[in-house]
Design a protein around this motif. Structure first.
Motif, mmCIF file in Angstrom:
data_model
loop_
_atom_site.group_PDB
_atom_site.id
_atom_site.type_symbol
_atom_site.label_atom_id
_atom_site.label_comp_id
_atom_site.label_asym_id
_atom_site.label_seq_id
_atom_site.Cartn_x
_atom_site.Cartn_y
_atom_site.Cartn_z
ATOM 1 N N UNK A 15 -19.648 5.376 5.489
ATOM 2 C CA UNK A 15 -20.421 4.291 6.099
ATOM 3 C C UNK A 15 -20.889 3.288 5.049
ATOM 4 N N UNK A 16 -20.843 2.031 5.410
ATOM 5 C CA UNK A 16 -21.232 0.978 4.483
ATOM 6 C C UNK A 16 -20.026 0.286 3.884
ATOM 7 N N UNK A 17 -18.822 0.702 4.267
ATOM 8 C CA UNK A 17 -17.613 0.043 3.792
ATOM 9 C C UNK A 17 -17.081 0.561 2.469
ATOM 10 N N UNK A 18 -17.756 1.493 1.831
ATOM 11 C CA UNK A 18 -17.287 2.026 0.552
ATOM 12 C C UNK A 18 -16.188 3.061 0.792
ATOM 13 N N UNK A 19 -15.417 3.322 -0.249
ATOM 14 C CA UNK A 19 -14.366 4.337 -0.188
ATOM 15 C C UNK A 19 -14.573 5.293 -1.353
ATOM 16 N N UNK A 20 -14.757 6.568 -1.029
ATOM 17 C CA UNK A 20 -14.873 7.594 -2.068
ATOM 18 C C UNK A 20 -13.506 8.184 -2.337
ATOM 19 N N UNK A 21 -13.249 8.516 -3.577
ATOM 20 C CA UNK A 21 -11.983 9.154 -3.940
ATOM 21 C C UNK A 21 -12.264 10.582 -4.367
ATOM 22 N N UNK A 22 -11.572 11.499 -3.737
ATOM 23 C CA UNK A 22 -11.660 12.903 -4.132
ATOM 24 C C UNK A 22 -10.409 13.194 -4.948
ATOM 25 N N UNK A 23 -10.567 13.503 -6.231
ATOM 26 C CA UNK A 23 -9.396 13.741 -7.074
ATOM 27 C C UNK A 23 -8.584 14.931 -6.571
ATOM 28 N N UNK A 24 -7.269 14.840 -6.750
ATOM 29 C CA UNK A 24 -6.379 15.924 -6.332
ATOM 30 C C UNK A 24 -6.700 17.215 -7.075
ATOM 31 N N UNK A 25 -7.299 17.102 -8.264
ATOM 32 C CA UNK A 25 -7.642 18.293 -9.037
ATOM 33 C C UNK A 25 -8.743 19.112 -8.363
ATOM 34 N N UNK A 26 -9.547 18.501 -7.481
ATOM 35 C CA UNK A 26 -10.620 19.221 -6.796
ATOM 36 C C UNK A 26 -10.134 19.906 -5.519
ATOM 37 N N UNK A 27 -8.881 19.667 -5.149
ATOM 38 C CA UNK A 27 -8.317 20.287 -3.950
ATOM 39 C C UNK A 27 -7.409 21.440 -4.369
ATOM 40 N N UNK A 28 -7.602 22.582 -3.717
ATOM 41 C CA UNK A 28 -6.733 23.734 -3.992
ATOM 42 C C UNK A 28 -5.919 24.017 -2.739
#
Length: 152
Positions: A15-28
């Motif tokens: 919300x608010x128009x921002x985009x968060x990036x979750x790095x691929x390294x944090x996904x298993x």
């Protein structure tokens, strides 16, 4: 619609128009044999996908949003991690895309700001009058059912 790259960073509109990036390294990712569609193919391929995201240890979310997500998802978390399983497609690739899509939807719902608090209001004069009139009408109806004392 182009298919998302499962190995790339996850982009999470907030919300608010921002985009968060979750790095691929944090996904298993974990893969296993799937039940369901695919015939004999499912006996030989690891098409079931589990996507594990450690929400409690993630550095991708600001502390305030992370606390909100942890509070809202506390019933779905296992030791601070979110586990999404996908096995509805025959191919591992499609299941990976489906798992990522579900994770994004889950996090978007958890990060949504709470609704504004309700302003307490008082009943209007008309609503009070309608309520009292209905009570009187109901009372009169029940009064008619009572046995009348015999008149001499």
């Amino acid at each position: 619609m182009a298919a998302a790259q499962p190995s790339a960073d996850l982009q999470l509109p907030v919300p608010g128009g921002a985009v968060l990036r979750i790095p691929a390294a944090e996904l298993r990712w974990r893969f296993s044999r799937s039940s369901g569609p695919g015939g004999q193919n499912v006996n030989t391929t690891d098409s079931r996908v589990e996507l594990v995201f450690d929400l409690a240890a993630s550095a991708a979310l600001p502390p305030a949003l992370q606390a909100r997500a942890l509070r809202r998802l506390e019933g779905k978390l296992v030791d601070g991690t979110v586990v999404i399983a996908a096995s509805e497609h025959r191919s591992q690739w499609q299941n990976r895309v489906a798992a990522q899509r579900r994770l994004v939807e889950l996090l978007q719902e958890a990060l949504r700001p709470p609704p504004p608090p309700r302003r307490p209001t008082r009943p209007t004069r008309g609503s009070k009058e309608r309520r009292l009139a209905a009570k009187k009408q109901r009372s009169a109806l029940k009064g008619q059912r009572r046995a009348q004392p015999p008149e001499d």
